[in-house]
Write a protein that holds these residues in place. Structure first.
Motif, short mmCIF file in Angstrom:
data_model
loop_
_atom_site.label_atom_id
_atom_site.label_comp_id
_atom_site.label_asym_id
_atom_site.label_seq_id
_atom_site.Cartn_x
_atom_site.Cartn_y
_atom_site.Cartn_z
N ASP A 107 13.27 -7.10 10.65
CA ASP A 107 13.55 -6.91 9.22
C ASP A 107 13.82 -5.42 8.97
O ASP A 107 12.90 -4.64 8.71
CB ASP A 107 12.35 -7.40 8.40
CG ASP A 107 12.62 -7.38 6.91
OD1 ASP A 107 13.58 -6.72 6.48
OD2 ASP A 107 11.85 -8.03 6.17
N LEU A 108 15.09 -5.05 9.05
CA LEU A 108 15.46 -3.64 8.91
C LEU A 108 15.20 -3.10 7.50
O LEU A 108 14.88 -1.93 7.34
CB LEU A 108 16.92 -3.44 9.28
CG LEU A 108 17.22 -3.41 10.78
CD1 LEU A 108 18.71 -3.48 11.03
CD2 LEU A 108 16.63 -2.14 11.41
N ILE A 109 15.35 -3.96 6.51
CA ILE A 109 15.09 -3.50 5.14
C ILE A 109 13.63 -3.10 4.99
O ILE A 109 13.30 -2.05 4.43
CB ILE A 109 15.48 -4.60 4.13
CG1 ILE A 109 16.99 -4.84 4.17
CG2 ILE A 109 15.02 -4.22 2.73
CD1 ILE A 109 17.45 -5.98 3.29
N PHE A 110 12.74 -3.93 5.52
CA PHE A 110 11.31 -3.60 5.51
C PHE A 110 11.06 -2.30 6.27
O PHE A 110 10.36 -1.41 5.77
CB PHE A 110 10.53 -4.75 6.13
CG PHE A 110 9.18 -4.35 6.67
CD1 PHE A 110 8.13 -4.07 5.82
CD2 PHE A 110 8.96 -4.27 8.05
CE1 PHE A 110 6.88 -3.70 6.33
CE2 PHE A 110 7.72 -3.92 8.56
CZ PHE A 110 6.68 -3.63 7.69
N LEU A 111 11.63 -2.17 7.44
CA LEU A 111 11.38 -1.00 8.28
C LEU A 111 11.88 0.28 7.61
O LEU A 111 11.17 1.29 7.57
CB LEU A 111 12.07 -1.18 9.63
CG LEU A 111 11.75 -0.14 10.70
CD1 LEU A 111 10.29 -0.24 11.13
CD2 LEU A 111 12.66 -0.31 11.92
N THR A 122 0.82 -1.22 0.00
CA THR A 122 0.00 0.00 0.00
C THR A 122 0.85 1.26 0.00
O THR A 122 0.32 2.35 -0.22
CB THR A 122 -0.94 0.01 1.22
OG1 THR A 122 -0.21 -0.32 2.40
CG2 THR A 122 -2.06 -0.99 1.03
N LEU A 123 2.16 1.13 0.25
CA LEU A 123 3.06 2.28 0.19
C LEU A 123 3.77 2.39 -1.16
O LEU A 123 4.50 3.36 -1.39
CB LEU A 123 4.12 2.17 1.30
CG LEU A 123 3.60 2.31 2.73
CD1 LEU A 123 4.69 1.93 3.72
CD2 LEU A 123 3.11 3.74 3.00
N HIS A 148 10.71 5.47 4.62
CA HIS A 148 10.91 6.49 3.58
C HIS A 148 9.60 6.83 2.88
O HIS A 148 9.34 8.01 2.57
CB HIS A 148 11.96 6.01 2.58
CG HIS A 148 13.35 6.10 3.08
ND1 HIS A 148 14.23 7.10 2.71
CD2 HIS A 148 14.04 5.35 3.99
CE1 HIS A 148 15.39 6.95 3.32
NE2 HIS A 148 15.30 5.89 4.11
N LYS A 149 8.77 5.83 2.63
CA LYS A 149 7.47 6.11 2.01
C LYS A 149 6.54 6.82 2.98
O LYS A 149 5.75 7.69 2.58
CB LYS A 149 6.84 4.80 1.54
CG LYS A 149 7.63 4.09 0.45
CD LYS A 149 7.69 4.92 -0.83
CE LYS A 149 8.41 4.20 -1.93
NZ LYS A 149 7.72 2.99 -2.38
#
Length: 896
Positions: free
Chosen positions: A507-511, A461-462, A516-517
């Motif tokens: 999950d840092l990549i997800f966070l 959704t982002l 940013h979005k």
């Protein structure tokens, strides 16, 4: 912050499948319950001039008209792009039509809005859908379509809804239980078991038609080959359906016995609907054969894009029978039914093992049943959602052009939106479209069983094909431009933390990607919803339907604006969520300290504005009452505090968080900026942040100081106000005797306490925020109380209930609220579930009483389910509460 017991991932077969799916080694989620329960009456299928979706594509058209965007079915499955669909169809010998889909009333037909009039249950599912169970209760006499429509049309908004049980079709148990189960032998190998039971005492017959069909993708743009299903022999010599489509794997559906095989096309019946000639066999051809005996309605050459195997089942009273089918890729099985029962035995056992690791052992059998069915409902409520707005606005080359009004009408400013994904639905019949703030709560509950799916939903959704270029998130299908509460950042953080506790790392990549979005979305809010630049937000609709004096999705009846207590509170909460995420990211990249400082400062400005801004003493906070209210500000500079005691005045509780001294030590740049504000801007920090004195020297960030917190809780925990035996009401019960009334010219606007269905037509149809209990808001209240307790500790106590003389810590109050909410679904001392109220069939009948429905909201006084009956979405949060409850029981047992 709802308490979670840290646990390592348990090694079991379902967990292994989830890991294989996560690493993209095996696509275990390719097939699932992604078929909608209703595709008719949706905005997507509405090509009318005036945007009357319910009337443009009614239920009466559904069997005869090809869908443009999505398919629907009964207890069905499809692949994740909805190329090929499988579902049940049934005929009891008396109905005027074959039961291919669930029936319900449209928004205008129901005396309280749209309402499904069927009994079906999502009994079980694993997150990879390796095992699923669905139950449908089908009357043996003619389904009372006309009676349901006419009687509900006769009833007014002050009368109860007329339900299917009220018609008498289930009297003396004259119905069939039709249970369908799915068990995956492999990614593209699905065993299907259909069990039909005659619950009555007399013999009865039923036509069962397992149906396979392709979604119509060829009638709209031209040039696409029509896919085909035909009869073929598998390797064991059995007849089967062989389904083939260009650029899609071929699949075979094998079936036992010798059913009649019926073939037609998934095409519109132009003759029936429009009086023109048909171009092929039609979607309702199988219906016409079964109901009317018109064999010419199906293809004698045994091929088409839709096919059904017709079984005639004759059952004595109490008798059951089982039909077995198997859907496989590439016709590869030597014997489709070799080892069939062993597949089910293994998958059922593995599902039990999986949930044994998820559901706390400290829960009793009834609690475990409620938790498992709530999670099953969430998992069954996934749907392939297809809606490409540019194509919808412009029309299709092979179809008549849409009306010109479409270019400036509904969703016309969302031409970038491209939906073709499996999404978590609030309810696949009443709300078969995603809703932004619903989805946030779904993901928190879903993360219990499938954090990867929860993260994918929030990330999706982002993405740029969902989020508007200006940063707004799409609200929901009927009006993507409406404004929902900004809870996305909260959900991102909660899902991150839940996964971290389960797996040992987040999950840092997800966070970071989501953060940013979210920066874009936060900027949209600041630029669009703070009209005067004073850090007080209007928000508008905010998903709360009719909670206010005026319809918050429409222009005000007076020239001016409403400074919203909830709009401003949501934004204060948003800033703290973003501060928390930035602080976490700063652990790995010090550059995020500057961003954390930005949100710290923004929170101070919003909190100060909310607690201090006023004209002639008329601000959002009423010091005499000790409560927050909306303020109506007209262009004549006339301020009026609208004294409606509702959840709007409780949302300031949500804007709270704590910072550990260790967090400050590792963020020196942030800490220097914080200390500068403390020293140089005491006007901003003195009442909205506690700099010391908390447990373990924590820092408290909150709109509400201790005095105001006690004042608000005095109302919230008063059983004559907000506190119900089953949670916190959306509106104070004092408005039962003292409604809030506002006159504008000759028009009276009023807010009465309405604990169940809305008695007015003001926005929302079957939704009501004027008294019932809503799970998402209660969940946020519970979490907020835990955060306050995290700071204040055990020395801070309040009366609960107010006036009872019983003092509780805020942690104990949060447990009390959690228990009251869970009690809605659990059997009480009398063996009755409050959710079912006075419906004796659900309370006493052994074939009904342990089947759960998770409604949209609940009666404010006695907890009965109201609104959408299968809105497991955010009501699925009960699974999180029960999981927490199990952890508390475990701690209590250890301490004993």
């Amino acid at each position: 912050m709802i308490n979670e017991k840290k646990s390592a991932e348990v090694d079991n077969a379902e967990q292994t499948r989830l890991e294989q799916s996560r690493r993209k080694e095996k696509h275990w989620k390719r097939w699932g319950p992604y078929l909608s329960e209703r595709a008719w009456g949706t905005v997507r299928e509405d090509y009318s001039v005036n945007g009357t979706a319910w009337d443009s594509f009614p239920h009466d058209h559904a069997r005869s008209r090809a869908y443009r965007w999505n398919e629907d079915g009964l207890g069905g499955i499809c692949d994740n792009h909805q190329n090929l669909c499988f579902a049940l169809a049934l005929w009891n010998g008396h109905d005027p039509i074959v039961k291919e889909r669930l029936f319900g009333l449209t928004g205008s037909q129901g005396n309280h809005g749209e309402d499904v009039k069927e009994y079906y249950f999502y009994v079980d599912s694993t997150p990879t859908h390796s095992y699923m169970k669905f139950l449908y209760k089908y009357p043996q006499s003619a389904f009372p379509y006309n009676e349901l429509v006419s009687e509900n049309a006769r009833r007014g908004k002050h009368e109860p809804e007329f339900e299917l049980l009220d018609t008498g079709v289930f009297d003396e148990d004259r119905y069939f239980d039709v249970q369908v189960e799915y068990a995956k032998a492999d990614v593209d190998d699905i065993a299907i078991r259909i069990t039909i039971t005659n619950r009555g005492t007399e013999a009865a017959s039923l036509d069962v038609l397992p149906t396979l069909w392709f979604r119509n993708t060829w009638s709209w743009n031209g040039g696409e080959e029509v896919p085909q299903i035909r009869v073929a022999k598998n390797k064991s010599g059995r007849s089967q359906f062989l389904a083939r489509k260009a650029e899609f794997d071929s699949y075979g559906l094998s079936f036992e016995g010798s059913p009649d095989l019926l073939f037609t096309e998934n095409e519109t019946n132009y003759e029936r609907l429009y009086g023109s000639s048909n171009r092929s066999f039609t979607k309702d051809g199988i219906n016409d054969v079964v109901v009317n005996g018109r064999m010419q309605a199906v293809n004698p050459e045994n091929r088409g894009s839709k096919a059904a195997a017709r079984y005639r089942v004759d059952l004595q009273g109490g008798q059951s029978t089982v039909l077995r089918l198997r859907l496989t890729r590439d016709n590869g099985l030597t014997d489709a039914f070799e080892g069939f029962d062993a597949i089910f035995q293994a998958r059922v056992s593995e599902a039990d093992d999986y949930y044994a690791a998820i559901i706390p052992a400290e829960l009793n059998d009834d609690e475990r049943n409620v938790m498992r069915q709530s999670l099953a409902g969430l998992l069954w409520s996934k749907q392939f959602y297809h809606y490409v707005i540019k194509e919808w606005l412009e029309g299709d080359p092979k179809q008549p052009p849409p009306p010109s009004e479409r270019n400036t009408g509904r969703n016309s400013r969302w031409g970038h939106l491209y939906n073709a994904d499996v999404l978590s639905m609030p309810d696949k019949w009443e709300y078969p479209w995603f809703a932004a703030w619903d989805l946030a709560f779904h993901c928190v509950a879903l993360s219990i069983v499938d954090a990867d799916f929860a993260k994918s939903q929030l990330s999706l959704t982002l993405r740029e094909w969902y989020m508007h270029p200006n940063g707004q998130l799409p609200a929901y299908e009927w009006a993507f431009g409406d404004v929902n509460p900004p809870v996305h950042a909260w959900a991102v953080w909660r899902v991150y933390r839940i996964e971290e506790r389960r797996r040992g790392s987040g999950d840092l990549i997800f966070l970071e990607s989501a953060f940013h979005k979210l920066l874009l979305n936060f900027t949209w809010w600041v630029n669009q919803k703070d009209a005067d630049g004073l850090n007080v937000f209007e928000g508008g609709f905010l998903g709360l339907d009719n909670i206010g004096v005026f319809d918050r999705s429409s222009p005000l009846p007076v020239a001016g604006l409403i400074e919203q207590s909830d709009g401003t509170s949501w934004m204060a909460m948003y800033t703290l969520n973003m501060l928390t995420i930035a602080s976490e990211l700063a652990r790995y990249n010090p550059a995020y300290e500057d961003v954390a400082s930005k949100f710290w400062e923004h929170f101070l400005y919003i909190a100060h504005a909310m607690t201090h801004i006023c004209v002639d003493g008329k601000g959002l906070w009423d010091s005499e009452d000790g409560f927050f209210y909306d303020v109506l500000y007209s262009k004549s500079s006339d301020w009026e505090r609208m004294k409606v005691r509702s959840l709007v005045g409780l949302t300031p509780l949500f804007a709270v968080d704590t910072l550990e001294s260790a967090d400050l030590d590792r963020m020196p740049d942030f800490t220097r900026r914080l200390n500068w504000f403390v020293k140089n801007r005491p006007d901003l920090t003195s009442n909205v942040a506690r700099m010391h004195g908390g447990q373990n020297d924590r820092l408290l960030l909150s709109i509400i100081d201790e005095e105001r917190l006690r004042a608000i809780l005095r109302f919230m925990l008063d059983e004559n106000e907000f506190l119900s035996p089953y949670g916190v009401r959306a509106l104070s019960r004092t408005h039962l005797e003292s409604p809030y009334i506002k006159h504008v010219g000759d028009t009276e606007y009023r807010v009465d306490y309405e604990p169940a269905e809305s008695t007015s037509g003001l926005f929302g149809g079957n939704s009501n925020w004027r008294g019932p209990i809503w799970f998402p808001m209660n969940y946020l209240i519970i979490e907020s109380l835990q955060k306050y307790h995290f700071y204040y500790g055990d020395n801070f106590k309040v009366e609960c209930p107010t006036g009872s003389g019983t003092l509780m810590t805020l942690a104990q109050v949060s447990v009390e609220l959690s228990n009251r909410l869970s009690a809605i679904f659990l059997k009480n001392e009398a063996g009755r579930r409050p959710v079912y109220g006075s419906i004796e069939k659900f309370q006493r009948d052994p074939h009904w009483k342990d089947l759960l429905l998770f409604f949209e909201y609940f009666h404010g006084d006695h907890g009965a389910g109201v609104g959408a009956s299968h809105q497991t979405g955010w009501t699925g949060l009960v699974a999180k509460l029960l999981q927490q409850s199990g952890g508390q029981k475990s701690v209590a047992s250890t301490h004993r």
